[in-house]
Write a protein that holds these residues in place. Sequence first.
Motif, PDB file in Angstrom:
ATOM      1  N   PRO A 169      60.892  22.000  85.722  1.00 31.08           N
ATOM      2  CA  PRO A 169      62.226  22.341  85.224  1.00 31.08           C
ATOM      3  C   PRO A 169      62.344  23.836  84.921  1.00 31.08           C
ATOM      4  N   ALA A 170      63.581  24.338  85.002  1.00 28.68           N
ATOM      5  CA  ALA A 170      63.828  25.762  84.749  1.00 28.68           C
ATOM      6  C   ALA A 170      63.394  26.170  83.351  1.00 28.68           C
ATOM      7  N   SER A 171      63.578  25.291  82.362  1.00 30.76           N
ATOM      8  CA  SER A 171      63.188  25.630  80.983  1.00 30.76           C
ATOM      9  C   SER A 171      61.683  25.832  80.877  1.00 30.76           C
ATOM     10  N   ALA A 172      60.902  25.011  81.587  1.00 34.53           N
ATOM     11  CA  ALA A 172      59.440  25.154  81.556  1.00 34.53           C
ATOM     12  C   ALA A 172      59.017  26.448  82.232  1.00 34.53           C
ATOM     13  N   ARG A 173      59.692  26.800  83.336  1.00 33.82           N
ATOM     14  CA  ARG A 173      59.365  28.068  84.009  1.00 33.82           C
ATOM     15  C   ARG A 173      59.653  29.249  83.096  1.00 33.82           C
ATOM     16  N   THR A 174      60.739  29.183  82.340  1.00 35.57           N
ATOM     17  CA  THR A 174      61.081  30.259  81.406  1.00 35.57           C
ATOM     18  C   THR A 174      60.030  30.388  80.320  1.00 35.57           C
ATOM     19  N   VAL A 175      59.588  29.265  79.781  1.00 31.19           N
ATOM     20  CA  VAL A 175      58.548  29.284  78.748  1.00 31.19           C
ATOM     21  C   VAL A 175      57.265  29.883  79.303  1.00 31.19           C
ATOM     22  N   LEU A 176      56.909  29.525  80.546  1.00 30.52           N
ATOM     23  CA  LEU A 176      55.689  30.058  81.158  1.00 30.52           C
ATOM     24  C   LEU A 176      55.781  31.565  81.361  1.00 30.52           C
ATOM     25  N   ARG A 177      56.941  32.047  81.758  1.00 35.12           N
ATOM     26  CA  ARG A 177      57.110  33.497  81.939  1.00 35.12           C
ATOM     27  C   ARG A 177      56.962  34.241  80.614  1.00 35.12           C
ATOM     28  N   ILE A 178      57.555  33.688  79.564  1.00 38.83           N
ATOM     29  CA  ILE A 178      57.443  34.310  78.240  1.00 38.83           C
ATOM     30  C   ILE A 178      55.987  34.323  77.793  1.00 38.83           C
ATOM     31  N   LEU A 179      55.306  33.210  78.005  1.00 41.14           N
ATOM     32  CA  LEU A 179      53.906  33.104  77.621  1.00 41.14           C
ATOM     33  C   LEU A 179      53.051  34.118  78.383  1.00 41.14           C
ATOM     34  N   ALA A 180      53.299  34.256  79.675  1.00 43.53           N
ATOM     35  CA  ALA A 180      52.538  35.229  80.473  1.00 43.53           C
ATOM     36  C   ALA A 180      52.765  36.643  79.957  1.00 43.53           C
ATOM     37  N   GLY A 186      52.143  24.579  69.762  1.00 43.04           N
ATOM     38  CA  GLY A 186      51.695  23.261  70.202  1.00 43.04           C
ATOM     39  C   GLY A 186      52.648  22.146  69.829  1.00 43.04           C
ATOM     40  N   ALA A 187      53.520  22.396  68.842  1.00 39.25           N
ATOM     41  CA  ALA A 187      54.494  21.379  68.447  1.00 39.25           C
ATOM     42  C   ALA A 187      55.459  21.048  69.586  1.00 39.25           C
ATOM     43  N   LEU A 188      55.504  21.908  70.610  1.00 39.11           N
ATOM     44  CA  LEU A 188      56.370  21.647  71.761  1.00 39.11           C
ATOM     45  C   LEU A 188      55.934  20.417  72.568  1.00 39.11           C
ATOM     46  N   VAL A 189      54.726  19.891  72.310  1.00 39.71           N
ATOM     47  CA  VAL A 189      54.228  18.755  73.095  1.00 39.71           C
ATOM     48  C   VAL A 189      55.107  17.518  72.965  1.00 39.71           C
ATOM     49  N   ARG A 190      56.014  17.527  72.034  1.00 43.78           N
ATOM     50  CA  ARG A 190      56.858  16.344  71.824  1.00 43.78           C
ATOM     51  C   ARG A 190      57.851  16.110  72.963  1.00 43.78           C
ATOM     52  N   SER A 191      58.114  17.155  73.754  1.00 42.95           N
ATOM     53  CA  SER A 191      59.026  16.985  74.888  1.00 42.95           C
ATOM     54  C   SER A 191      58.246  17.162  76.188  1.00 42.95           C
ATOM     55  N   PRO A 192      58.702  16.572  77.286  1.00 46.86           N
ATOM     56  CA  PRO A 192      57.981  16.718  78.561  1.00 46.86           C
ATOM     57  C   PRO A 192      57.829  18.177  78.994  1.00 46.86           C
ATOM     58  N   ALA A 193      58.910  18.949  78.909  1.00 45.60           N
ATOM     59  CA  ALA A 193      58.821  20.370  79.293  1.00 45.60           C
ATOM     60  C   ALA A 193      57.900  21.127  78.345  1.00 45.60           C
ATOM     61  N   GLY A 194      57.969  20.779  77.069  1.00 44.22           N
ATOM     62  CA  GLY A 194      57.101  21.427  76.088  1.00 44.22           C
ATOM     63  C   GLY A 194      55.643  21.115  76.339  1.00 44.22           C
ATOM     64  N   VAL A 207      52.730  23.828  76.809  1.00 45.58           N
ATOM     65  CA  VAL A 207      51.513  23.880  75.985  1.00 45.58           C
ATOM     66  C   VAL A 207      50.274  23.847  76.868  1.00 45.58           C
ATOM     67  N   ARG A 208      50.270  22.980  77.865  1.00 44.10           N
ATOM     68  CA  ARG A 208      49.112  22.932  78.765  1.00 44.10           C
ATOM     69  C   ARG A 208      48.991  24.216  79.565  1.00 44.10           C
ATOM     70  N   ALA A 209      50.124  24.790  79.948  1.00 43.55           N
ATOM     71  CA  ALA A 209      50.095  26.075  80.661  1.00 43.55           C
ATOM     72  C   ALA A 209      49.561  27.172  79.755  1.00 43.55           C
TER      73      ALA A 209
END
Length: 199
Positions: free
Chosen positions: A2-13, A168-176, A180-182
Amino acid sequence: MPASARTVLRILACLLLPLIALPALAHSTEHLGGGFAAGFMHPLLGPDHVVAMVAVGLWGAFLGAPALWVLPVVFPLVMAMGGVLGVLGIPVPGVELGIALSAVLLGGMVAFAVRPPLWVAGLLVAVFAVFHGHAHGTELPHESSPLVYSLGFVIATGLLHLAGIGFGALVRSPAGRVAVRAAGGAISVVGLFFLQGAM
């Protein structure tokens, strides 16, 4: 993905990649003199310590209770004991290697969703805590009070664990959960750079 997960990954990187370029700043607290401030800043200026501590919090959050609070309590307690070994000049072999491996393996635990029994997770975290604590103890400024300095680095370590738990609290949602794993994977990759420098 999902686009939201890609955005989170970019921020994390964007947050993790600068840590690779900071080895010259790692553990440099000479300008702070000694005491609590030097102890508090010491782990925050060491990117190898930062990513491993965030990984402890992430893994605890990923595993859920009781690991959520057990791992972040075990680490600083055992780290303080490792710090005493360092202050006393008692050698621990492979400290830099152990610190680098902590980021690789703890990040990998999150990335690959490893769920061992609590005692195994606690033991792994405790072993790595000895290496981190020893490094802090051996780098204690001469004019510092070991107790006050140690209090500073234990509190800073706890705050880094909380940062990992918060993300890590983001694990409650699929995208989260993907994010977290990323994050665990990114920490593990950063740890590989530290491992290369430690060998």
